[in-house]
Design a protein around this motif. Structure first.
Motif, PDB file in Angstrom:
ATOM      1  N   GLY A  62       0.881  -1.093  -0.056  1.00  0.00           N
ATOM      2  CA  GLY A  62      -0.035   0.016  -0.107  1.00  0.00           C
ATOM      3  C   GLY A  62       0.923   1.328  -0.159  1.00  0.00           C
ATOM      4  N   VAL A  63       2.056   1.293   0.437  1.00  0.00           N
ATOM      5  CA  VAL A  63       3.095   2.388   0.374  1.00  0.00           C
ATOM      6  C   VAL A  63       3.190   2.611  -1.212  1.00  0.00           C
ATOM      7  N   GLY A  64       3.457   1.721  -2.063  1.00  0.00           N
ATOM      8  CA  GLY A  64       3.637   2.280  -3.245  1.00  0.00           C
ATOM      9  C   GLY A  64       2.417   2.509  -3.878  1.00  0.00           C
ATOM     10  N   LEU A  65       1.174   2.086  -3.729  1.00  0.00           N
ATOM     11  CA  LEU A  65       0.046   2.503  -4.232  1.00  0.00           C
ATOM     12  C   LEU A  65      -0.268   4.005  -3.781  1.00  0.00           C
ATOM     13  N   ALA A  66      -0.307   4.262  -2.588  1.00  0.00           N
ATOM     14  CA  ALA A  66      -0.580   5.468  -2.270  1.00  0.00           C
ATOM     15  C   ALA A  66       0.346   6.342  -2.890  1.00  0.00           C
ATOM     16  N   THR A  67       1.731   6.082  -2.868  1.00  0.00           N
ATOM     17  CA  THR A  67       2.696   7.206  -3.590  1.00  0.00           C
ATOM     18  C   THR A  67       2.426   7.301  -4.997  1.00  0.00           C
ATOM     19  N   THR A  68       2.123   6.266  -5.624  1.00  0.00           N
ATOM     20  CA  THR A  68       1.846   6.512  -7.175  1.00  0.00           C
ATOM     21  C   THR A  68       0.551   7.382  -7.094  1.00  0.00           C
ATOM     22  N   LEU A  69      -0.358   7.150  -6.280  1.00  0.00           N
ATOM     23  CA  LEU A  69      -1.563   8.273  -6.462  1.00  0.00           C
ATOM     24  C   LEU A  69      -1.336   9.416  -6.003  1.00  0.00           C
ATOM     25  N   ILE A  70      -0.284   9.910  -5.215  1.00  0.00           N
ATOM     26  CA  ILE A  70       0.044  11.231  -4.688  1.00  0.00           C
ATOM     27  C   ILE A  70       0.906  11.832  -5.825  1.00  0.00           C
ATOM     28  N   VAL A  71       2.136  11.243  -6.423  1.00  0.00           N
ATOM     29  CA  VAL A  71       2.800  12.147  -7.237  1.00  0.00           C
ATOM     30  C   VAL A  71       2.329  12.360  -8.528  1.00  0.00           C
ATOM     31  N   ARG A  72       2.707  13.139  -9.108  1.00  0.00           N
ATOM     32  CA  ARG A  72       2.480  13.701 -10.650  1.00  0.00           C
ATOM     33  C   ARG A  72       3.116  12.971 -11.605  1.00  0.00           C
ATOM     34  N   GLU A  73       2.333  12.860 -12.801  1.00  0.00           N
ATOM     35  CA  GLU A  73       2.909  12.198 -13.949  1.00  0.00           C
ATOM     36  C   GLU A  73       4.212  13.089 -14.360  1.00  0.00           C
ATOM     37  N   PRO A  74       4.986  12.339 -14.747  1.00  0.00           N
ATOM     38  CA  PRO A  74       6.405  13.240 -15.437  1.00  0.00           C
ATOM     39  C   PRO A  74       5.896  13.810 -16.777  1.00  0.00           C
ATOM     40  N   GLU A  75       6.143  14.950 -16.994  1.00  0.00           N
ATOM     41  CA  GLU A  75       5.828  15.614 -18.288  1.00  0.00           C
ATOM     42  C   GLU A  75       6.998  15.803 -19.404  1.00  0.00           C
ATOM     43  N   GLY A  76       8.014  14.889 -19.708  1.00  0.00           N
ATOM     44  CA  GLY A  76       8.894  15.051 -20.388  1.00  0.00           C
ATOM     45  C   GLY A  76       8.525  15.413 -21.978  1.00  0.00           C
TER      46      GLY A  76
END
Length: 460
Positions: free
Chosen positions: A198-212
């Motif tokens: 759940g640590v990874g799942l929560a972090t994935t939902l919090i961070v923003r998608e990169p915009e390269g």
């Protein structure tokens, strides 16, 4: 005091400030999520099976599930190019694959927790395979996110943060899971590990998608593919399949060769040999300590626990130094220092089982090793084109360990032939080709001077 020519122009206070960046902090938790499943289908997994009485032959066959990480380059193009229904629209390209992989890992660990390997070994194998492929897929997506999320001068800090989270996860999935199994049972241990995903799942939902962004020359390459397909006689699904294959598989390799030309092969050889001396050392470290006369407790306390702290210190230092001086100067330094510290173990072999000598050797080797890994990951990261990050980095990371792991199979024979002291001298000499190639690349293919699409980091 400012950085010298070729550096980033940051002073020491600004260099240390890279660890306050939100995406660098987030990478700590994504690193934890990436490291957690590794032992749960590896060392901890085999301990669980043997503890419940599963035959050794079956355990040996089940260890093959870990090979998913060695062959992940084969489906990295899918992660790079294939959008996931609904998830990609909501989360974006990288986070969608991260979320899917993390969910698959959590589900499979929960399945393992409630499956008896004695009565249902087939189901255990199925859950383990799902966990291993989920773990390898998460690695592909997290690596791509890590590279695309920040500018090149923060790549060292991202690598160091990732390494710290990853190493903490290995402790949790190793010693932590074994302690939970001892005080409770294996169901409790694996269920707890599933919850920690759940640590990874929560972090994935919090961070923003990169915009390269994709650079102009990459768009031109892609346009040539479109023009070719417009002229081909193939239609329907055959044309669609050809378009996907060329874009996902051919273009990433063509792009790498286009950008580096004749130096592309030199870079790939350098990637394959850079860590050979470290891998040689790692394979034979514990047998060396035991043969020299150190106790298991001394090895655990100094080589394992204290050594881990020194590795993390080195990795953290690597992030700061990359931000301060740039990647290539630090790559040259670590190419030289990594094999040199192997000589400390040659000295220890002559000294004998002296605790002071062991501590000094561990400090030298592990700080340098952590520094080298952080810098090398940063170097590999900026070799990629953000249009093909997952595919190109998966190739680099697979190549990074494959030659060393193959040659390490002969290290036992080498020790028997020359003895411990000369073995470490030989392992140090094995690093000389990497030093020579590092100087060649610094002069002719310096990534610090290569153009790269701008990374948008605002508002994480």
């Amino acid at each position: 005091m400012r950085a010298s020519a070729g550096g980033t122009g940051r002073d020491w206070r600004q260099a240390l400030g890279v660890y306050r960046h939100p995406r660098v902090i987030g990478m700590l938790f994504l690193g934890f999520s990436a490291g957690l499943p590794l032992l749960l289908v590896g060392g901890t997994f085999t301990a669980w099976l043997r503890d419940l009485g599963v035959e050794l032959a079956a355990i040996g066959f089940l260890s093959w599930v870990g090979m998913a990480h060695s062959v992940k380059v084969f489906w990295a193009p899918v992660v790079d190019r294939l959008p996931l229904p609904l998830l990609s629209r909501i989360l974006g390209r990288r986070r969608a694959w991260m979320f899917l992989a993390q969910g698959a890992i959590g589900l499979s660990l929960l399945g393992l927790a409630f499956t008896d390997p004695v009565d249902h070994l087939g189901w255990v194998a199925a859950w383990a395979v799902l966990a291993a492929f989920g773990s390898a897929t998460q690695d592909i997506a997290v690596d791509a996110y890590r590279i695309e999320a920040v500018s090149r001068d923060r790549q060292g800090a991202m690598a160091a943060s990732y390494i710290l989270g990853y190493r903490v996860a290995l402790l949790v999935a190793g010693a932590g899971a074994l302690h939970l199994a001892a005080v409770g049972d294996w169901t409790l241990a694996y269920a707890a590990m599933a919850a920690l995903m759940g640590v990874g799942l929560a972090t994935t939902l919090i961070v923003r998608e990169p915009e390269g962004d994709v650079d102009r020359r990459t768009w031109q390459t892609e346009q040539r593919v479109v023009d070719y397909l417009a002229r081909t006689r193939s239609q329907g699904w055959r044309r669609d399949l050809a378009a996907w294959f060329i874009g996902a598989v051919v273009c990433p390799f063509a792009d790498f060769i286009r950008r580096y030309g004749r130096m592309a092969l030199v870079i790939l050889v350098f990637i394959g040999i850079f860590r050979i001396s470290d891998i040689f050392m790692g394979v034979m470290a514990n047998p060396f300590y035991l043969d020299l006369g150190f106790t298991k407790g001394q090895i655990a306390n100094v080589a394992a626990a204290f050594g881990l702290a020194m590795t993390l210190l080195g990795a953290g230092l690597g992030g700061v130094l990359v931000a301060r001086f740039g990647i290539m100067p630090m790559l040259l330094l670590t190419a030289f220092m990594a094999p040199l510290t192997n000589l400390a173990f040659s000295w220890l072999a002559l000294l004998g089982p002296q605790m002071g000598g062991l501590v000094l050797a561990i400090v030298a080797d592990n700080i340098t090793g952590g520094l080298a890994v952080a810098v090398f990951i940063a170097y590999l990261s900026i070799l990629t084109n953000t249009a093909y990050t997952a595919t190109q980095y998966a190739l680099f990371s697979s190549l990074m360990t494959l030659p060393g792991q193959f040659l390490a199979g002969f290290t036992g024979l080498l020790v028997e032939a020359v003895g411990w002291s000369w073995f470490f001298v030989t392992s140090a000499l094995a690093g000389l080709p990497a030093i020579a190639l590092a100087f060649v690349l610094a002069r002719r293919a310096n990534p610090d001077h290569a153009p790269r699409p701008e990374i948008k980091e605002d508002g994480d």
